[in-house]
Write an enzyme that holds these catalytic residues in place. Structure first.
Site, PDB file in Angstrom:
ATOM      1  N   GLU A 109      -7.032  -9.415   2.798  1.00  0.00           N
ATOM      2  CA  GLU A 109      -6.224  -8.226   3.071  1.00  0.00           C
ATOM      3  C   GLU A 109      -7.073  -6.997   3.407  1.00  0.00           C
ATOM      4  O   GLU A 109      -6.597  -5.873   3.383  1.00  0.00           O
ATOM      5  CB  GLU A 109      -5.326  -7.931   1.868  1.00  0.00           C
ATOM      6  CG  GLU A 109      -4.361  -9.058   1.533  1.00  0.00           C
ATOM      7  CD  GLU A 109      -3.141  -9.110   2.451  1.00  0.00           C
ATOM      8  OE1 GLU A 109      -2.519  -8.067   2.684  1.00  0.00           O
ATOM      9  OE2 GLU A 109      -2.821 -10.220   2.932  1.00  0.00           O
ATOM     10  N   HIS A 138      -1.686  -4.686  -3.647  1.00  0.00           N
ATOM     11  CA  HIS A 138      -3.092  -4.512  -3.291  1.00  0.00           C
ATOM     12  C   HIS A 138      -3.778  -3.690  -4.382  1.00  0.00           C
ATOM     13  O   HIS A 138      -3.134  -2.897  -5.072  1.00  0.00           O
ATOM     14  CB  HIS A 138      -3.254  -3.758  -1.964  1.00  0.00           C
ATOM     15  CG  HIS A 138      -2.845  -4.531  -0.755  1.00  0.00           C
ATOM     16  ND1 HIS A 138      -2.166  -3.971   0.299  1.00  0.00           N
ATOM     17  CD2 HIS A 138      -3.029  -5.835  -0.435  1.00  0.00           C
ATOM     18  CE1 HIS A 138      -1.949  -4.881   1.228  1.00  0.00           C
ATOM     19  NE2 HIS A 138      -2.456  -6.011   0.804  1.00  0.00           N
ATOM     20  N   CYS A 165      -3.398   3.727   2.413  1.00  0.00           N
ATOM     21  CA  CYS A 165      -3.031   2.635   3.322  1.00  0.00           C
ATOM     22  C   CYS A 165      -3.276   3.013   4.774  1.00  0.00           C
ATOM     23  O   CYS A 165      -3.589   2.167   5.611  1.00  0.00           O
ATOM     24  CB  CYS A 165      -1.552   2.274   3.159  1.00  0.00           C
ATOM     25  SG  CYS A 165      -1.164   1.326   1.677  1.00  0.00           S
TER      26      CYS A 165
END
Length: 448
Positions: free
Chosen positions: A174, A250, A371
């Site tokens: 990720e 995450h 993000c």
């Protein structure tokens, strides 16, 4: 030689919508099916970039992707003209059309993992595009991501690019959302911190029971090998599976690191004490002084952290050595989180100031300030080798704002995704964007 941490923010794409595609991301699922405002989303992101630039931070921009991804739909059996492919998908498999329209590439913390030249064996900056294979709508991003990054960091003397890891569950990757780096100065050797949710091959590591663990230990280890990192310059830590099951999909939803500082929630990791000791020991060997700021669960619960995105913030180093925390407006709206932040900044500790930004459009889809940015540590020579078209300046901000105003819709619902005109609008906008950012041909419609 001077060195910098450059934040390359993702530019929100024209098809920004609330598809609710990300199982395990509470905000994404809870706002599913609402109408979005792509124009407002893009302008909110640009406003944050401009503000950081004006504060003196190095700021860049990373282009969005072509959506809907008609080529992906064709690989799933839809045929005919582009308009017919979209029409068939809307009639026969609307969820696939929604996935092919996702603007999730805006969250460029997932675009890649980046290791600076001070850490790597060949003294180049290394990029590995993330395969993001946990979610279909994100797994289709990495080919374009690789081309865009290649156009931004094209000088092979200074930059090395690696393809995404094998697109299988054992190597789920990720990107930088599960990676941080600690160092005394950005241009000096540091310690790279890889956080994983599970191991693919070793059942000694516990796994979450409700939501998927998207990052594997094996993927993190593979990236470290590809980048030529020294064993003494790497620390692996497991995310607490219980917090993954509470919506912490995450690591950057529960912790953020920068410089010599880790800002984290008490429940973020397993074996926290040994992990902190390893970070301290390894950073000390390269002249650093590791420090941590733990947010106790008694002050901020995991639920508070998920809903406010307290840790999905940008922790920035200022010239006087103090740190600035960039948080979303939702932190101010949460009484416990805001009380904690007021106490934190008034205590005279490491984090001295908090700045609040309105990123509601991104937040409603499950992505906050952290993000939206990919951090790249560069020395002066490397920064000069970056494509200058992607470095934020007042003229570029003006050009991008005018571009958004010209090309973006101010309302987008699920039914709008079936309109073939949306694809034409997106391609027209992106073709113009590649000229603004001086990227060349990076999109499939420009290449094929």
């Amino acid at each position: 030689m001077k060195s910098y941490e450059v934040n390359f923010d993702g530019l929100v794409g024209p098809t920004h919508n609330y598809g609710g595609l990300s199982y395990g991301n509470v905000a994404s699922q809870s706002n599913s099916q609402q109408s979005s405002n792509p124009k407002e989303a893009a302008l909110q992101g640009l406003a944050k970039m401009k503000a950081l630039m004006e504060m003196g931070f190095q700021q860049g921009v990373l282009a969005p992707q072509e959506r809907p991804d008609v080529a992906a739909l064709r690989r799933l059996g839809f045929s005919g003209t582009d308009a017919q492919v979209i029409e068939r998908a809307a009639k026969e498999a609307m969820p696939l059309l929604v996935a092919s329209c996702s603007a999730s590439s805006m969250w460029v913390a997932n675009a890649a993992t980046v290791s600076p030249s001070a850490d790597t064996a060949d003294c180049r900056v290394h990029f590995t595009a993330a395969n993001l294979n946990c979610k279909y709508h994100r797994s289709i991003e990495h080919p374009t991501t690789s081309r865009v990054l290649g156009a931004m960091f094209a000088n092979q003397q200074h930059f090395a690019h690696h393809a995404a890891l094998p697109a299988v569950a054992q190597f789920g990757d990720e990107g930088a959302a599960n990676h941080a780096r600690f160092c005394r100065e950005y241009g000096e050797a540091g310690v790279e911190f890889f956080v994983f949710g599970r191991s693919a091959f070793d059942n000694r590591f516990p796994a979450p029971q409700k939501y998927p663990a998207r990052q594997t230990l094996e993927a993190s280890q593979a990236v470290a090998r590809l980048h030529g990192l020294r064993d003494e310059g790497v620390v692996y830590a497991q995310q607490n599976p219980n917090v993954i099951d509470q919506g912490v999909f995450h690591n950057d939803v529960i912790a953020v690191g920068n410089g010599e500082v880790l800002f984290y929630h008490e429940d973020a990791f397993l074996d926290t004490e040994s992990m902190l000791a390893e970070l301290q020991s390894k950073l000390a060997k390269v002249g650093g002084n590791f420090q941590s700021v733990c947010v106790p669960r008694s002050a901020v619960t995991v639920d508070d952290a998920v809903r406010s995105y307290l840790f999905n913030s940008q922790l920035l180093s200022r010239p006087d050595g103090s740190m600035l925390l960039i948080v979303p407006q939702e932190c101010q709206a949460n009484e416990r989180v805001w009380t904690y932040l007021q106490s934190l900044t008034s205590s005279g500790g490491l984090i001295r100031e908090v700045k609040v930004f309105d990123l509601k459009q991104s937040m409603q889809n499950g992505g906050g300030p952290a993000c939206l940015r990919l951090r790249v540590a560069l020395n002066e020579t490397e920064l000069a080798a970056v494509n200058p078209g992607v470095i934020m300046t007042p003229p570029l901000y003006g050009s991008l704002t005018a571009w958004v105003e010209k090309h973006y819709r101010d309302r987008l619902s699920e039914t709008d995704l079936a309109d073939p005109q949306l694809l034409l609008e997106c391609r027209t906008a992106l073709d113009e964007l590649t000229q603004i950012l001086k990227l060349g041909a990076v999109y499939p419609f420009q290449i094929n």
